[in-house]
Design an enzyme around this catalytic site. Sequence first.
Site, mmCIF file in Angstrom:
data_model
loop_
_atom_site.group_PDB
_atom_site.id
_atom_site.type_symbol
_atom_site.label_atom_id
_atom_site.label_comp_id
_atom_site.label_asym_id
_atom_site.label_seq_id
_atom_site.Cartn_x
_atom_site.Cartn_y
_atom_site.Cartn_z
ATOM 1 N N ARG A 16 -2.021 6.739 9.078
ATOM 2 C CA ARG A 16 -1.483 7.308 10.329
ATOM 3 C C ARG A 16 -0.724 8.599 10.017
ATOM 4 N NH1 ARG A 16 3.488 3.005 10.902
ATOM 5 N NH2 ARG A 16 5.047 4.359 9.924
ATOM 6 N N ASP A 37 -3.554 3.411 1.673
ATOM 7 C CA ASP A 37 -2.350 3.036 2.421
ATOM 8 C C ASP A 37 -2.066 1.558 2.182
ATOM 9 O OD1 ASP A 37 -0.317 2.782 4.626
ATOM 10 O OD2 ASP A 37 -1.098 4.728 5.227
ATOM 11 N N ASP A 58 -0.373 0.535 -2.699
ATOM 12 C CA ASP A 58 1.081 0.644 -2.588
ATOM 13 C C ASP A 58 1.489 1.636 -3.669
ATOM 14 O OD1 ASP A 58 3.808 0.446 -2.904
ATOM 15 O OD2 ASP A 58 3.876 -1.728 -2.664
ATOM 16 N N VAL A 59 1.953 2.801 -3.258
ATOM 17 C CA VAL A 59 2.165 3.897 -4.218
ATOM 18 C C VAL A 59 3.222 3.585 -5.275
ATOM 19 C CG1 VAL A 59 1.341 5.736 -2.689
ATOM 20 C CG2 VAL A 59 3.783 5.100 -2.660
ATOM 21 N N ASN A 85 1.149 11.759 -0.007
ATOM 22 C CA ASN A 85 1.750 11.904 1.323
ATOM 23 C C ASN A 85 2.621 10.709 1.727
ATOM 24 O OD1 ASN A 85 1.784 12.678 4.367
ATOM 25 N ND2 ASN A 85 0.752 10.681 4.313
ATOM 26 N N TYR A 148 16.812 9.522 1.164
ATOM 27 C CA TYR A 148 15.588 10.273 1.454
ATOM 28 C C TYR A 148 15.660 11.689 0.881
ATOM 29 C CZ TYR A 148 11.817 12.192 4.419
ATOM 30 O OH TYR A 148 10.674 12.798 4.887
ATOM 31 N N LYS A 152 13.364 13.551 -1.986
ATOM 32 C CA LYS A 152 12.539 14.718 -1.658
ATOM 33 C C LYS A 152 12.909 15.918 -2.534
ATOM 34 C CE LYS A 152 9.930 12.763 1.480
ATOM 35 N NZ LYS A 152 8.502 12.502 1.223
HETATM 36 P P1 NAD Z 1 4.428 7.963 9.027
HETATM 37 O O1 NAD Z 1 5.485 6.933 8.929
HETATM 38 O O2 NAD Z 1 3.625 8.055 10.285
HETATM 39 O O3 NAD Z 1 3.382 7.826 7.824
HETATM 40 C C1 NAD Z 1 3.742 7.387 6.543
HETATM 41 C C2 NAD Z 1 2.553 6.654 5.949
HETATM 42 O O4 NAD Z 1 2.910 6.249 4.617
HETATM 43 C C3 NAD Z 1 2.207 5.363 6.736
HETATM 44 O O5 NAD Z 1 0.815 5.298 6.936
HETATM 45 C C4 NAD Z 1 2.707 4.272 5.816
HETATM 46 O O6 NAD Z 1 1.996 3.046 5.939
HETATM 47 C C5 NAD Z 1 2.502 4.901 4.454
HETATM 48 N N1 NAD Z 1 3.288 4.226 3.428
HETATM 49 C C6 NAD Z 1 4.592 3.824 3.487
HETATM 50 N N2 NAD Z 1 4.929 3.187 2.352
HETATM 51 C C7 NAD Z 1 3.814 3.188 1.563
HETATM 52 C C8 NAD Z 1 3.545 2.687 0.261
HETATM 53 N N3 NAD Z 1 4.473 2.027 -0.451
HETATM 54 N N4 NAD Z 1 2.309 2.888 -0.261
HETATM 55 C C9 NAD Z 1 1.361 3.537 0.470
HETATM 56 N N5 NAD Z 1 1.552 4.017 1.702
HETATM 57 C C10 NAD Z 1 2.780 3.846 2.236
HETATM 58 O O7 NAD Z 1 5.191 9.338 8.756
HETATM 59 P P2 NAD Z 1 4.645 10.822 8.410
HETATM 60 O O8 NAD Z 1 5.516 11.776 9.119
HETATM 61 O O9 NAD Z 1 3.180 10.930 8.591
HETATM 62 O O10 NAD Z 1 5.019 10.909 6.858
HETATM 63 C C11 NAD Z 1 4.156 11.489 5.905
HETATM 64 C C12 NAD Z 1 4.978 12.165 4.834
HETATM 65 O O11 NAD Z 1 5.651 13.303 5.406
HETATM 66 C C13 NAD Z 1 6.090 11.317 4.218
HETATM 67 O O12 NAD Z 1 6.170 11.547 2.837
HETATM 68 C C14 NAD Z 1 7.345 11.811 4.903
HETATM 69 O O13 NAD Z 1 8.500 11.583 4.121
HETATM 70 C C15 NAD Z 1 7.013 13.274 5.036
HETATM 71 N N6 NAD Z 1 7.797 13.998 6.044
HETATM 72 C C16 NAD Z 1 7.757 13.637 7.340
HETATM 73 C C17 NAD Z 1 8.515 14.346 8.272
HETATM 74 C C18 NAD Z 1 8.512 13.999 9.747
HETATM 75 O O14 NAD Z 1 9.356 14.526 10.476
HETATM 76 N N7 NAD Z 1 7.612 13.182 10.233
HETATM 77 C C19 NAD Z 1 9.293 15.425 7.846
HETATM 78 C C20 NAD Z 1 9.304 15.755 6.504
HETATM 79 C C21 NAD Z 1 8.547 15.039 5.607
#
Ligand code: NAD
Length: 256
Positions: A16, A37, A58-59, A85, A148, A152
């Site tokens: 997602r 994922d 699971d990363v 990601n 967090y 990062k």
């Molecule tokens: P999201 O929560 O929609 O997606 C995160 C995905 O990572 C999910 O599909 C989840 O199942 C998966 N995930 C979580 N733990 C996992 C694990 N242990 N192993 C494998 N997969 C795992 O959020 P997003 O916004 O799409 O996040 C994607 C990336 O972008 C992340 O690294 C997040 O930190 C980063 N990010 C997001 C934002 C934001 O505002 N949305 C801002 C900066 C950075």
Amino acid sequence: MGKLDGRVVIVTGAARGQGEQEARLFTEEGARVVVADVLDEQGRTLAAELRALYVHLDVGEEADWTDAVAAAKRAYGRIDGLVNNAGILRFNALVNTPLDEFMQVVRVNQVGCFLGVKAVAPELTDGGTIVNTASYTGLTGMAAVGAYAATKHAVVGLTRVAALELAPRGIRVNAVCPGAIDTAMSNPARLDPDADTEETSRALDALYRKLVPLGRVGRPEEVARLALFLSCEDSSYITGQPFVIDGGWLAGVTVI
Ligand code: NAD
């Protein structure tokens, strides 16, 4: 001609959000994508739609990485790219953050990225690419997201070191640093199947209108386009860099 024709790319957290959009765009651009994922049902559904391979990954688990790399090589015979990601976010003031919670965030965001580089880089074709997902908070602070932000910042450091170590093989390693992006992470209403996503996005835009110079939240498709740029020949002389995609949020503040 697609920008990734013939390339095989693993995208973690691809079920997602930003990962999903990266999997979609990379497929459109000719890549064979490995959707990875822990959300197996959503991941499998997306992979079926894209005619991609789904792997449960699971990363934070080294054995899962070994299996994912083996599955990718079995299916496609090669690996040309990785997008680290997957990530999680927890809100707490530092003094209220339980150690377990801090370590949970470290395990996914930081260890997950490290294990990805460690498992995939030796298998990448020379000239391959790695894109690590850091954050706006990888370059600046933000109250209430200490665990967090710490992870990062670590991802940015890991990106620089990996870029230096892998440059002799022509492998480029960069980081994307998104600001607020409209996914379930910033907009949990997206997880409610009955929510009107247009309406929740408008509410998020209103929230960021004052904070972000461009006056709105970012879209996951916009981050996917940056990840594509860093995964294809268009960025052939770029490595070791964090790329901020935040609507100008980090540029500074407006006082009048
Ligand atoms: P999201 O929560 O929609 O997606 C995160 C995905 O990572 C999910 O599909 C989840 O199942 C998966 N995930 C979580 N733990 C996992 C694990 N242990 N192993 C494998 N997969 C795992 O959020 P997003 O916004 O799409 O996040 C994607 C990336 O972008 C992340 O690294 C997040 O930190 C980063 N990010 C997001 C934002 C934001 O505002 N949305 C801002 C900066 C950075």
